[in-house]
Design an enzyme around this catalytic site. Structure first.
Site, PDB file in Angstrom:
ATOM      1  N   SER A  85       0.983  -1.121  -0.041  1.00 45.18           N
ATOM      2  CA  SER A  85       0.016   0.064   0.030  1.00 45.18           C
ATOM      3  C   SER A  85       0.947   1.144  -0.141  1.00 45.18           C
ATOM      4  O   SER A  85       1.733   1.360  -0.922  1.00 45.18           O
ATOM      5  CB  SER A  85      -0.997   0.008   1.362  1.00 45.18           C
ATOM      6  N   ASP A 145      -9.466  -4.393  -4.969  1.00 43.39           N
ATOM      7  CA  ASP A 145      -9.049  -3.613  -4.092  1.00 43.39           C
ATOM      8  C   ASP A 145      -9.879  -2.137  -3.991  1.00 43.39           C
ATOM      9  O   ASP A 145     -10.157  -1.741  -4.989  1.00 43.39           O
ATOM     10  CB  ASP A 145      -7.680  -3.001  -4.500  1.00 43.39           C
ATOM     11  N   HIS A 158      -7.942  -5.259  -0.649  1.00 38.44           N
ATOM     12  CA  HIS A 158      -6.964  -4.582  -0.223  1.00 38.44           C
ATOM     13  C   HIS A 158      -6.142  -5.234   0.943  1.00 38.44           C
ATOM     14  O   HIS A 158      -6.111  -4.850   2.104  1.00 38.44           O
ATOM     15  CB  HIS A 158      -7.212  -3.068   0.249  1.00 38.44           C
TER      16      HIS A 158
END
Length: 247
Positions: A126, A182, A214
């Protein structure tokens, strides 16, 4: 910004002779401890015994998208609405560049301790993956590889102007992984980042995980492990020989 308080990274020493290092960077709101189980699993499998793992900790900063609430972050985010463009709007360039300097300093410390830059992989998830991708491609040294999970290219609208000349990591293998469900870092943004890098001539691969949100799945972590093994093969006796070549 210059007075940021940084906790020291979480460090896992190499199980055998230290010949390589992986710096793996966590995402927004997490800490280095969040990725400790993945590292411990890799270490338990004894396929990366010569690798030291460094898991940095982001400083506590106000995050605009969370109402200004302070949490561990590598840069501020104005909006997280799941769209492909929201993360590219109003990017925190100052915060990104400050974290970039920190990532470069972590690599430089390993180089100063005797690990060649081409035996160092920079990776993350991320925000951490975005920082690893950006910091790796703008680094003044050649890395062994870059890993970017569920992430995207930062400052993409001006990225070509931020890359040093010569481009030390033009040919460095980049491994990107992304779930197609995601809802935080939109898959299309990850794919757009991959396509943009490909068009600029970078050695980048994108692996898509159907149905994954995610997060990271066991299959993805196994493939990251294989990438690390391929980029940081064990040196074994060669490392010992190098160490006593002057005797």
């Amino acid at each position: 910004m210059s007075s940021l308080v940084r906790r020291p990274p979480l460090v896992f020493p190499a199980a055998a002779r230290h010949t390589a290092t992986v710096i793996f960077v966590h995402g927004l709101g997490d800490t280095g401890h969040g990725w400790a189980p993945a590292v411990e699993n890799w270490r338990m499998r004894s396929k990366l015994d010569e690798v030291k793992f460094i898991l940095p900790n982001a400083p506590q900063i106000p995050i605009t998208a969370n109402g200004g609430y302070r949490m561990p972050g590598w840069y501020d985010i104005v909006s997280i609405d799941g769209s492909a463009d929201s993360l590219r709007r109003s990017e925190d360039e100052a915060g990104i560049l400050q974290s970039q300097q920190y990532m470069h300093s972590l690599v430089q410390s390993e180089i100063d301790s005797g690990i060649p830059s081409d035996r160092i992989v920079l990776g993350g998830f991320s925000q951490g993956g975005a920082m690893s991708l950006f910091s790796g491609l703008t680094a003044p040294f050649q890395l062994a590889g870059i890993v970017a999970l569920s992430s995207y290219l930062l400052l993409s609208l001006k990225f070509p102007q931020l890359v040093p000349k010569p481009e030390y990591n033009k040919a460095t293998p980049i491994w990107m992984g992304h779930g197609d469900r995601d809802n935080v870092v939109n898959f299309q943004l990850g794919k757009r980042s991959h396509d943009m890098l490909k068009e600029m001539g970078y050695n980048v691969t994108l692996k898509t995980y159907p149905g994954m949100a995610h997060s990271a799945c066991p299959e993805e972590l196994d493939e990251v492990e294989e990438f690390l093994r391929s980029r940081l093969p064990a040196l074994g006796d060669k490392a010992q020989d190098n160490g006593k070549s002057e005797l």
